[in-house]
Design a protein around this motif. Structure first.
Motif, PDB file in Angstrom:
ATOM      1  N   UNK A  85       0.848  -1.185   0.000  1.00 56.77           N
ATOM      2  CA  UNK A  85       0.000   0.000   0.000  1.00 56.77           C
ATOM      3  C   UNK A  85       0.885   1.237   0.000  1.00 56.77           C
ATOM      4  N   UNK A  86       0.780   2.038  -1.035  1.00 63.26           N
ATOM      5  CA  UNK A  86       1.596   3.245  -1.105  1.00 63.26           C
ATOM      6  C   UNK A  86       0.994   4.334  -0.232  1.00 63.26           C
ATOM      7  N   UNK A  87       1.844   4.924   0.599  1.00 65.55           N
ATOM      8  CA  UNK A  87       1.393   5.997   1.476  1.00 65.55           C
ATOM      9  C   UNK A  87       0.960   7.182   0.642  1.00 65.55           C
ATOM     10  N   UNK A  88       0.126   8.031   1.256  1.00 67.18           N
ATOM     11  CA  UNK A  88      -0.474   9.132   0.512  1.00 67.18           C
ATOM     12  C   UNK A  88       0.541  10.159   0.039  1.00 67.18           C
ATOM     13  N   UNK A  89       1.725  10.163   0.610  1.00 70.66           N
ATOM     14  CA  UNK A  89       2.770  11.024   0.102  1.00 70.66           C
ATOM     15  C   UNK A  89       2.517  12.511   0.287  1.00 70.66           C
ATOM     16  N   UNK A  90       2.257  12.940   1.540  1.00 71.36           N
ATOM     17  CA  UNK A  90       2.058  14.371   1.780  1.00 71.36           C
ATOM     18  C   UNK A  90       3.344  15.145   1.508  1.00 71.36           C
ATOM     19  N   UNK A  91       4.479  14.469   1.606  1.00 72.46           N
ATOM     20  CA  UNK A  91       5.751  15.078   1.227  1.00 72.46           C
ATOM     21  C   UNK A  91       6.561  14.032   0.465  1.00 72.46           C
ATOM     22  N   UNK A  92       7.211  14.466  -0.626  1.00 73.27           N
ATOM     23  CA  UNK A  92       8.077  13.577  -1.374  1.00 73.27           C
ATOM     24  C   UNK A  92       7.326  12.455  -2.085  1.00 73.27           C
ATOM     25  N   UNK A  93       8.096  11.481  -2.567  1.00 78.06           N
ATOM     26  CA  UNK A  93       7.540  10.338  -3.271  1.00 78.06           C
ATOM     27  C   UNK A  93       6.846   9.391  -2.292  1.00 78.06           C
ATOM     28  N   UNK A  94       5.734   8.789  -2.697  1.00 76.97           N
ATOM     29  CA  UNK A  94       5.069   7.833  -1.799  1.00 76.97           C
ATOM     30  C   UNK A  94       5.918   6.586  -1.604  1.00 76.97           C
ATOM     31  N   UNK A  95       5.783   5.985  -0.429  1.00 74.95           N
ATOM     32  CA  UNK A  95       6.521   4.768  -0.091  1.00 74.95           C
ATOM     33  C   UNK A  95       5.549   3.585  -0.068  1.00 74.95           C
ATOM     34  N   UNK A  96       6.021   2.434  -0.522  1.00 78.80           N
ATOM     35  CA  UNK A  96       5.190   1.235  -0.528  1.00 78.80           C
ATOM     36  C   UNK A  96       5.297   0.490   0.790  1.00 78.80           C
ATOM     37  N   UNK A  97       4.193   0.366   1.511  1.00 77.65           N
ATOM     38  CA  UNK A  97       4.162  -0.330   2.800  1.00 77.65           C
ATOM     39  C   UNK A  97       3.863  -1.807   2.550  1.00 77.65           C
ATOM     40  N   UNK A  98       4.764  -2.682   2.983  1.00 78.61           N
ATOM     41  CA  UNK A  98       4.611  -4.120   2.760  1.00 78.61           C
ATOM     42  C   UNK A  98       3.821  -4.760   3.907  1.00 78.61           C
ATOM     43  N   UNK A  99       2.711  -5.406   3.566  1.00 80.44           N
ATOM     44  CA  UNK A  99       1.865  -6.071   4.559  1.00 80.44           C
ATOM     45  C   UNK A  99       1.700  -7.533   4.183  1.00 80.44           C
ATOM     46  N   UNK A 100       1.950  -8.400   5.139  1.00 85.20           N
ATOM     47  CA  UNK A 100       1.852  -9.839   4.889  1.00 85.20           C
ATOM     48  C   UNK A 100       0.411 -10.327   5.035  1.00 85.20           C
ATOM     49  N   UNK A 101       0.171 -11.550   4.543  1.00 84.60           N
ATOM     50  CA  UNK A 101      -1.134 -12.167   4.763  1.00 84.60           C
ATOM     51  C   UNK A 101      -1.408 -12.283   6.256  1.00 84.60           C
ATOM     52  N   UNK A 102      -0.393 -12.678   7.033  1.00 86.68           N
ATOM     53  CA  UNK A 102      -0.584 -12.841   8.474  1.00 86.68           C
ATOM     54  C   UNK A 102      -1.032 -11.540   9.123  1.00 86.68           C
TER      55      UNK A 102
ATOM     56  N   UNK B  71      -2.572  -8.867   7.755  1.00 88.03           N
ATOM     57  CA  UNK B  71      -3.911  -8.442   7.355  1.00 88.03           C
ATOM     58  C   UNK B  71      -4.992  -9.388   7.847  1.00 88.03           C
ATOM     59  N   UNK B  72      -4.708 -10.690   7.875  1.00 87.18           N
ATOM     60  CA  UNK B  72      -5.679 -11.646   8.422  1.00 87.18           C
ATOM     61  C   UNK B  72      -5.912 -11.354   9.904  1.00 87.18           C
ATOM     62  N   UNK B  73      -4.816 -11.134  10.655  1.00 85.58           N
ATOM     63  CA  UNK B  73      -4.941 -10.834  12.079  1.00 85.58           C
ATOM     64  C   UNK B  73      -5.732  -9.552  12.304  1.00 85.58           C
ATOM     65  N   UNK B  74      -5.400  -8.503  11.555  1.00 84.57           N
ATOM     66  CA  UNK B  74      -6.050  -7.211  11.781  1.00 84.57           C
ATOM     67  C   UNK B  74      -7.518  -7.257  11.382  1.00 84.57           C
ATOM     68  N   UNK B  75      -7.841  -8.001  10.325  1.00 81.68           N
ATOM     69  CA  UNK B  75      -9.236  -8.151   9.914  1.00 81.68           C
ATOM     70  C   UNK B  75     -10.037  -8.861  10.999  1.00 81.68           C
ATOM     71  N   UNK B  76      -9.449  -9.897  11.572  1.00 80.20           N
ATOM     72  CA  UNK B  76     -10.100 -10.581  12.708  1.00 80.20           C
ATOM     73  C   UNK B  76     -10.287  -9.610  13.869  1.00 80.20           C
ATOM     74  N   UNK B  77      -9.241  -8.837  14.173  1.00 82.18           N
ATOM     75  CA  UNK B  77      -9.286  -7.924  15.311  1.00 82.18           C
ATOM     76  C   UNK B  77     -10.384  -6.874  15.143  1.00 82.18           C
ATOM     77  N   UNK B  78     -10.440  -6.251  13.963  1.00 82.61           N
ATOM     78  CA  UNK B  78     -11.430  -5.196  13.709  1.00 82.61           C
ATOM     79  C   UNK B  78     -12.851  -5.740  13.805  1.00 82.61           C
ATOM     80  N   UNK B  79     -13.102  -6.863  13.132  1.00 81.14           N
ATOM     81  CA  UNK B  79     -14.459  -7.417  13.131  1.00 81.14           C
ATOM     82  C   UNK B  79     -14.860  -7.923  14.510  1.00 81.14           C
ATOM     83  N   UNK B  80     -13.857  -8.227  15.353  1.00 71.49           N
ATOM     84  CA  UNK B  80     -14.136  -8.674  16.716  1.00 71.49           C
ATOM     85  C   UNK B  80     -14.587  -7.511  17.597  1.00 71.49           C
ATOM     86  N   UNK B  81     -13.820  -6.400  17.595  1.00 72.26           N
ATOM     87  CA  UNK B  81     -14.210  -5.310  18.488  1.00 72.26           C
ATOM     88  C   UNK B  81     -15.422  -4.532  17.977  1.00 72.26           C
ATOM     89  N   UNK B  82     -15.681  -4.579  16.660  1.00 73.63           N
ATOM     90  CA  UNK B  82     -16.897  -3.959  16.132  1.00 73.63           C
ATOM     91  C   UNK B  82     -18.116  -4.873  16.275  1.00 73.63           C
TER      92      UNK B  82
END
Length: 519
Positions: A174-191, A193-204
């Motif tokens: 996911x490339x950051x919005x780049x408020x300054x300079x060139x955007x940077x690509x943020x590397x996210x693993x399956x682990x 995103x799977x964990x965070x998706x579980x976490x979000x749907x749990x507390x909501x």
């Protein structure tokens, strides 16, 4: 149990095949049909030479095609790279080249900006065009034909080849919005995103009966999380291309009896200013969420007043942590309105002082995060990665966010500002958010941004940029009088500029750097 992101869709399609997954305008698709369409995309990508770990960019507006393309890329064994469709040719060429994108899914209507950029991307092998036909002279494949002609497995359709992914493989850059300079690509693993998706749907406390309205761009991590939690839980997501026509969007909220409403400050500000909201039947609404930028306390109070029976979640996150770090339990909203709460499940967030020690309650310091939601690093940016990620005492990875926070005695976090935003006026530190919160108390203020500008007398003076609600009248004298009653003298804006709009990133954050250039 799913350990790869796309398995959320496959498992839900098997257990709830006929439940509506997406509604986009007058079109709707079930989980089974979405699963079939994404299989079709995955098979086409693999036939075009996409292999495990290749990057596939999706450059579409919010749509069923977008979601089919997202899951199709993952099923093909590739890494998903979102690109906002408003991206200009030069920035698109940069992202395609920087990420080494192998395949691109793009709208035929934007061929004039896509084709030149694609010509500069050395690794790009094919483009899947969404539209009635492949643009003349463009080359590539028809996304529409691919999806329309691929039969489901029961009718002899092929499933994509299993590429042998594990949860440590990258799922997204996911490339950051780049408020300054060139955007940077943020590397996210399956682990992660799977964990965070579980976490979000749990507390909501999401359930398959939820109907969530998504006006957020899916190229934005906060928008993406609506799709991922929907696929995991099995609820319906109503996709809006944008919030450009608020009255129409509000009508669809009522029509589809939405239960969840995620938004950002500009969205809520516009919504609260709509006369039609006063009579709209949104009694089905169970919860609202805010992220991307802190919602001013005054706006939170107005949201609660309008939706007294719905839970409101103030949240904080960043792309480097799968867009989510903490949330405030709605039950604490009455006593801790300005807080963004505690860390999400399976995450720890705390404040450190300048020496790296955990700060005392109430002491301002940098927020540090440890947990499964932390990024792998920045794509091809080892030096930038080293500045942000450090090793923890147990060998874990710690993310230093660059954001200043305080934590109270109960462990609740309070955003102060970006470290880079703080400046001194008359020798005293100024946190822009403190001034902005006071400005947002004014009923007429829709948006506010505060910066430090060079000044002969004060060194750096406080300047406020404001957007005022249509039809409202607000004088500089009234603004300063209001601020003097709430702020210390050095925090009262010396300069005030009222504009029709403020510059923003793709995710809706105000571009302070752009404002600073014109100060």
């Amino acid at each position: 149990m799913a350990h790869l992101l796309h398995q959320f869709l496959s498992e839900t399609a098997a257990s709830r095949p006929h439940h509506t997954a997406l509604i986009a305008g007058e079109n709707a698709v079930t989980f089974a049909e979405l699963d079939r369409q994404s299989d079709a995309v995955a098979c086409a990508l693999q036939s075009a030479g996409v292999v495990r770990g290749d990057r596939v960019a999706v450059m579409l507006e919010n749509s069923i095609e977008y979601v089919a393309g997202l899951f199709g890329a993952l099923k093909a064994g590739a890494v998903y790279v979102p690109v906002n469709p408003s991206t200009k040719a030069d920035k698109l060429a940069y992202i395609l080249t920087d990420a080494g994108v192998r395949a691109l899914i793009a709208p035929a209507a934007l061929a004039r900006q896509v084709v030149p950029a694609a010509g500069e991307a050395p690794h790009l092998a094919t483009t899947l065009w969404v539209g009635p036909a492949v643009p003349a002279g463009a080359g590539g494949l028809s996304f529409t034909d691919i999806v329309a002609t691929h039969p489901d497995p029961q009718s002899g359709g092929f499933k994509p080849q299993d590429r042998g992914l594990i949860d440590q493989d990258l799922a997204a850059i996911l490339y950051t919005s780049g408020t300054t300079g060139r955007p940077k690509g943020v590397m996210l693993s399956h682990a992660a995103l799977v964990n965070t998706t579980w976490s979000i749907s749990t507390y909501l406390e999401n359930t398959p009966d939820d109907v969530v309205m998504c006006v957020l761009p899916l190229t934005f991590g906060y928008g993406l999380s609506q799709i991922l939690t929907g696929a995991r839980v099995g609820f319906t997501v109503v996709l809006e291309r944008s919030f450009a026509f608020p009255a129409e969007t509000l009508a669809r909220m009522v029509k589809h009896r939405i239960t969840g409403l995620p938004g950002v400050p500009t969205f809520f500000s516009t919504l609260l200013g709509m006369e039609a909201l006063k009579t709209a039947d949104l009694s089905s609404l169970r919860y609202l969420t805010n992220a991307a930028a802190p919602l001013p306390t005054a706006h939170i109070d107005r949201v609660r007043e309008r939706f007294p029976d719905a839970a409101f979640y103030s949240m904080y996150g960043m792309t480097e942590c799968c867009t989510r770090i903490c949330y405030l339990d709605p039950r604490d909203l009455g006593t801790k309105t300005a807080s963004v709460g505690r860390a999400i499940p399976n995450c720890e967030a705390y404040v450190v002082d300048e020496l790296g020690n955990r700060a005392a309650p109430g002491e301002v310091g940098e927020l540090v995060v440890r947990g499964a939601n932390v990024m792998r690093g920045y794509w091809n940016r080892p030096e930038e990665t080293a500045k942000r990620l450090r090793s923890g005492p147990q060998g874990e990875t710690l993310l230093y966010t660059g954001d200043l926070f305080t934590m109270d005695a109960d462990g609740c976090l309070y955003f102060v500002s970006r470290k880079d935003d703080v400046f001194k006026c008359r020798g005293e530190k100024v946190s822009p958010k403190e001034v902005e919160n006071a400005l947002y108390e004014l009923e007429a203020v829709v948006e506010a941004a505060v910066l430090g500008v060079p000044d002969a007398a004060d060194g750096m003076a406080v300047k406020a940029y404001l957007v005022v609600r249509p039809g409202a009248t607000l004088t500089e004298m009234a603004i300063r009088q209001h601020c003097r009653g709430r702020l210390e003298s050095h925090l009262v804006p010396k300069f005030i500029e009222i504009r029709d709009e403020l510059p923003k990133t793709d995710s809706g954050k105000i571009r302070r750097a752009t404002l600073a250039e014109t100060a």
